[in-house]
Structure formats: C-alpha cells, structure tokens
Design a protein around this motif. Structure first.
Motif, PDB file in Angstrom:
ATOM      1  N   GLY A  22       0.708  -1.430   0.052  1.00 46.78           N
ATOM      2  CA  GLY A  22       0.011   0.105  -0.096  1.00 46.78           C
ATOM      3  C   GLY A  22       0.846   1.214   0.065  1.00 46.78           C
ATOM      4  O   GLY A  22       0.143   2.293  -0.020  1.00 46.78           O
ATOM      5  N   ASP A  23       2.172   1.178   0.180  1.00 46.45           N
ATOM      6  CA  ASP A  23       2.909   2.244   0.262  1.00 46.45           C
ATOM      7  C   ASP A  23       3.334   2.706  -1.384  1.00 46.45           C
ATOM      8  O   ASP A  23       3.565   4.001  -1.542  1.00 46.45           O
ATOM      9  CB  ASP A  23       4.419   1.920   0.726  1.00 46.45           C
ATOM     10  CG  ASP A  23       4.341   1.539   2.187  1.00 46.45           C
ATOM     11  OD1 ASP A  23       3.616   2.253   2.985  1.00 46.45           O
ATOM     12  OD2 ASP A  23       5.060   0.365   2.757  1.00 46.45           O
ATOM     13  N   LEU A  24       2.877   2.166  -2.073  1.00 44.47           N
ATOM     14  CA  LEU A  24       3.070   2.324  -3.597  1.00 44.47           C
ATOM     15  C   LEU A  24       1.689   2.274  -4.335  1.00 44.47           C
ATOM     16  O   LEU A  24       1.262   2.883  -5.209  1.00 44.47           O
ATOM     17  CB  LEU A  24       4.092   1.292  -4.308  1.00 44.47           C
ATOM     18  CG  LEU A  24       5.267   1.232  -3.839  1.00 44.47           C
ATOM     19  CD1 LEU A  24       6.351   0.517  -4.599  1.00 44.47           C
ATOM     20  CD2 LEU A  24       5.899   2.882  -3.976  1.00 44.47           C
ATOM     21  N   PHE A  25       0.820   1.090  -4.172  1.00 43.47           N
ATOM     22  CA  PHE A  25      -0.384   0.982  -4.918  1.00 43.47           C
ATOM     23  C   PHE A  25      -1.602   0.483  -4.049  1.00 43.47           C
ATOM     24  O   PHE A  25      -1.319   0.361  -2.951  1.00 43.47           O
ATOM     25  CB  PHE A  25      -0.109  -0.349  -5.848  1.00 43.47           C
ATOM     26  CG  PHE A  25       0.852  -0.321  -6.900  1.00 43.47           C
ATOM     27  CD1 PHE A  25       1.081   0.592  -7.723  1.00 43.47           C
ATOM     28  CD2 PHE A  25       1.979  -1.358  -6.890  1.00 43.47           C
ATOM     29  CE1 PHE A  25       1.978   0.566  -8.785  1.00 43.47           C
ATOM     30  CE2 PHE A  25       3.028  -1.401  -7.602  1.00 43.47           C
ATOM     31  CZ  PHE A  25       3.006  -0.349  -8.678  1.00 43.47           C
ATOM     32  N   ASN A  59       9.388  -9.008   1.291  1.00 42.45           N
ATOM     33  CA  ASN A  59       8.622  -8.127   1.298  1.00 42.45           C
ATOM     34  C   ASN A  59       8.711  -7.341   2.641  1.00 42.45           C
ATOM     35  O   ASN A  59       7.827  -7.737   3.668  1.00 42.45           O
ATOM     36  CB  ASN A  59       7.099  -8.071   0.974  1.00 42.45           C
ATOM     37  CG  ASN A  59       6.289  -7.014   0.753  1.00 42.45           C
ATOM     38  OD1 ASN A  59       6.755  -6.111   1.091  1.00 42.45           O
ATOM     39  ND2 ASN A  59       5.309  -7.069  -0.168  1.00 42.45           N
ATOM     40  N   CYS A  60       9.687  -6.388   2.905  1.00 43.44           N
ATOM     41  CA  CYS A  60       9.589  -5.570   4.136  1.00 43.44           C
ATOM     42  C   CYS A  60       8.852  -4.446   4.208  1.00 43.44           C
ATOM     43  O   CYS A  60       9.122  -3.552   5.203  1.00 43.44           O
ATOM     44  CB  CYS A  60      11.215  -5.503   4.513  1.00 43.44           C
ATOM     45  SG  CYS A  60      11.939  -4.289   3.035  1.00 43.44           S
ATOM     46  N   ALA A  61       8.013  -4.125   3.415  1.00 38.22           N
ATOM     47  CA  ALA A  61       7.024  -3.008   3.286  1.00 38.22           C
ATOM     48  C   ALA A  61       6.262  -2.974   4.620  1.00 38.22           C
ATOM     49  O   ALA A  61       5.760  -4.186   4.997  1.00 38.22           O
ATOM     50  CB  ALA A  61       6.269  -2.912   2.069  1.00 38.22           C
ATOM     51  N   PRO A  62       5.977  -1.845   5.085  1.00 40.70           N
ATOM     52  CA  PRO A  62       5.195  -1.652   6.474  1.00 40.70           C
ATOM     53  C   PRO A  62       3.656  -2.161   6.046  1.00 40.70           C
ATOM     54  O   PRO A  62       2.975  -2.388   6.951  1.00 40.70           O
ATOM     55  CB  PRO A  62       5.367  -0.113   6.903  1.00 40.70           C
ATOM     56  CG  PRO A  62       6.670   0.329   6.082  1.00 40.70           C
ATOM     57  CD  PRO A  62       6.761  -0.568   4.873  1.00 40.70           C
ATOM     58  N   HIS A  63       3.462  -1.848   4.715  1.00 41.10           N
ATOM     59  CA  HIS A  63       2.092  -2.001   4.406  1.00 41.10           C
ATOM     60  C   HIS A  63       1.725  -3.114   3.155  1.00 41.10           C
ATOM     61  O   HIS A  63       0.921  -2.958   2.215  1.00 41.10           O
ATOM     62  CB  HIS A  63       1.341  -0.672   4.085  1.00 41.10           C
ATOM     63  CG  HIS A  63       1.351   0.302   5.316  1.00 41.10           C
ATOM     64  ND1 HIS A  63       2.155   1.359   5.144  1.00 41.10           N
ATOM     65  CD2 HIS A  63       0.597   0.290   6.329  1.00 41.10           C
ATOM     66  CE1 HIS A  63       1.880   1.987   6.298  1.00 41.10           C
ATOM     67  NE2 HIS A  63       1.123   1.519   7.110  1.00 41.10           N
ATOM     68  N   ALA A  64       2.526  -4.015   3.386  1.00 43.58           N
ATOM     69  CA  ALA A  64       2.377  -5.109   2.414  1.00 43.58           C
ATOM     70  C   ALA A  64       1.018  -5.757   2.271  1.00 43.58           C
ATOM     71  O   ALA A  64       0.345  -5.771   3.178  1.00 43.58           O
ATOM     72  CB  ALA A  64       3.474  -6.120   2.650  1.00 43.58           C
ATOM     73  N   PHE A  65       0.656  -6.168   1.136  1.00 44.99           N
ATOM     74  CA  PHE A  65      -0.544  -6.782   0.771  1.00 44.99           C
ATOM     75  C   PHE A  65      -0.288  -8.447   1.161  1.00 44.99           C
ATOM     76  O   PHE A  65      -0.276  -9.093   0.071  1.00 44.99           O
ATOM     77  CB  PHE A  65      -0.988  -6.690  -0.470  1.00 44.99           C
ATOM     78  CG  PHE A  65      -1.393  -5.171  -0.797  1.00 44.99           C
ATOM     79  CD1 PHE A  65      -2.185  -4.383   0.182  1.00 44.99           C
ATOM     80  CD2 PHE A  65      -1.135  -4.571  -1.701  1.00 44.99           C
ATOM     81  CE1 PHE A  65      -2.559  -3.263   0.095  1.00 44.99           C
ATOM     82  CE2 PHE A  65      -1.297  -3.068  -2.144  1.00 44.99           C
ATOM     83  CZ  PHE A  65      -2.168  -2.230  -1.239  1.00 44.99           C
ATOM     84  N   TYR A  66      -0.327  -8.972   2.410  1.00 43.44           N
ATOM     85  CA  TYR A  66      -0.244 -10.115   2.708  1.00 43.44           C
ATOM     86  C   TYR A  66      -1.338 -11.229   1.996  1.00 43.44           C
ATOM     87  O   TYR A  66      -0.813 -12.467   1.850  1.00 43.44           O
ATOM     88  CB  TYR A  66       0.011 -10.482   4.078  1.00 43.44           C
ATOM     89  CG  TYR A  66       1.393  -9.770   4.519  1.00 43.44           C
ATOM     90  CD1 TYR A  66       2.446 -10.175   4.090  1.00 43.44           C
ATOM     91  CD2 TYR A  66       1.240  -8.835   5.447  1.00 43.44           C
ATOM     92  CE1 TYR A  66       4.005  -9.735   4.627  1.00 43.44           C
ATOM     93  CE2 TYR A  66       2.645  -8.003   5.754  1.00 43.44           C
ATOM     94  CZ  TYR A  66       3.844  -8.541   5.498  1.00 43.44           C
ATOM     95  OH  TYR A  66       4.693  -8.015   5.630  1.00 43.44           O
TER      96      TYR A  66
END
Length: 185
Positions: free
Chosen positions: A24-27, A58-65
């Motif tokens: 969600g940090d990008l899309f 995927n180390c993004a804080p708002h990953a789409f798990y």
C-alpha cells in the motif's frame, strides 16, 4: 525469468525475490492485483517448475499479505507483519515498536497474523530489525533474537533480518548476533 534460469543453471537452490511492489506504500490493492500479481505469480511458478525454491521478500510496512499468500512462495521474508491487522486486532503499532529506542517487540506481535502462512506450509523468515546489528548493544541484539524466537512458530521458521544487513555493520556486531543466535537455539 532468464536471470532466474541462469541462477538455477549455475547451481542456486532457490531465488530470493524482492516483492516490494506488493504494498500500500506504492499501490492500491486493486492496482497490485492487476499489475503485480499475474506477473510475479508467473515468475514464482516458473522458478518452481524449474526445481527452485522461492523466497518472497517484502519488508514494506503495508504489504498486501493476502496477495503474498496467493503467490504461494516457499518462504516469506518480512520485517513488520501486517500492521493494519495488528492495529485493528491488538491495538499495536508495529512500526512504532521497531525503532532504535525499543529494539524488538515484546511480545512479538509481528508473527500473530501469519498463522495462515504457516498452516499453508509457507516458511516464515524474519524479522530481526536490520538496524539492530550495526547499532545495538549485545543486550539489545540478544533481546531482538529472543523476541523473534519466542514468537516464532514451532516449525517452518528461519531467523533472519527483516531486510538487509547494512553494509557498514562491523564484523564484531555480526559475531555478537551469531553468538546470540547460538545461545537462543
């Protein structure tokens, strides 16, 4: 796919794939499903068909798990966990817990939303805070290792950093990390 084929032909057992566009940090979730999912799934399936293991990073804080789950990697390397569900279910703001002043979550809420992955046979891999080895004391590094190990599932877990180990990490800090890992297992 050509690069994956070259790695496998050269003797690699598996491929570590950065899937940072699944966030969600990008899309929006819809954009990730349209522009990431079919292409990344095709790559993962290709690697598996060629006999390789897939580690999805995927180390993004708002990953789409939920999308990570649909990719069906062999392992998921993560840093934070599902921060949206953590906040909703436990009142925890994982990103705030992961900082230099409070190295390590206790209890480690980051794993609590990943039972679905473990139950599906997807190995979890993480989530020592990457800044812990270069900046932490032996006590802080030990706390980080113990926090991860105490929250990890009983099987299907690889202790690692939640992202890279910074290049400026002194060798003695890596030795401290290794000593703490050996003590913890």
């Amino acid at each position: 796919m050509l690069f994956a084929d070259s790695l496998l032909e050269s003797g690699a057992d598996g491929i570590f794939i950065e899937n940072g566009e699944n966030t969600g940090d990008l899309f929006s979730p819809q954009m990730a499903e349209e522009f990431m999912l079919p292409y990344t799934k095709r790559l993962y399936d290709h690697i598996k068909a060629e006999g390789g293991y897939v580690i999805s990073h995927n180390c993004a804080p708002h990953a789409f798990y939920d999308l990570e789950m649909r990719l069906e990697p062999h392992a998921l390397n993560f840093a934070f966990g599902d921060v949206r569900l953590l906040g909703k279910n436990y009142g925890v703001e994982c990103k705030k817990l992961h900082n230099h002043n409070n190295i390590g979550c206790g209890p480690r809420h980051c794993f609590k939303e990943f039972k679905e992955f473990s139950n599906a046979g997807i190995c979890l891999m993480g989530n020592i805070i990457p800044d812990s080895p270069p900046t932490g004391s032996r006590i802080e590094i030990g706390h980080e290792v113990k926090s991860c190990l105490s929250a990890a599932p009983e099987k299907g877990f690889i202790l690692s950093t939640g992202c890279e180990i910074p290049l400026n990490t002194p060798l003695e800090k890596m030795e401290m990390l290794w000593d703490e890992i050996k003590t913890g297992i």
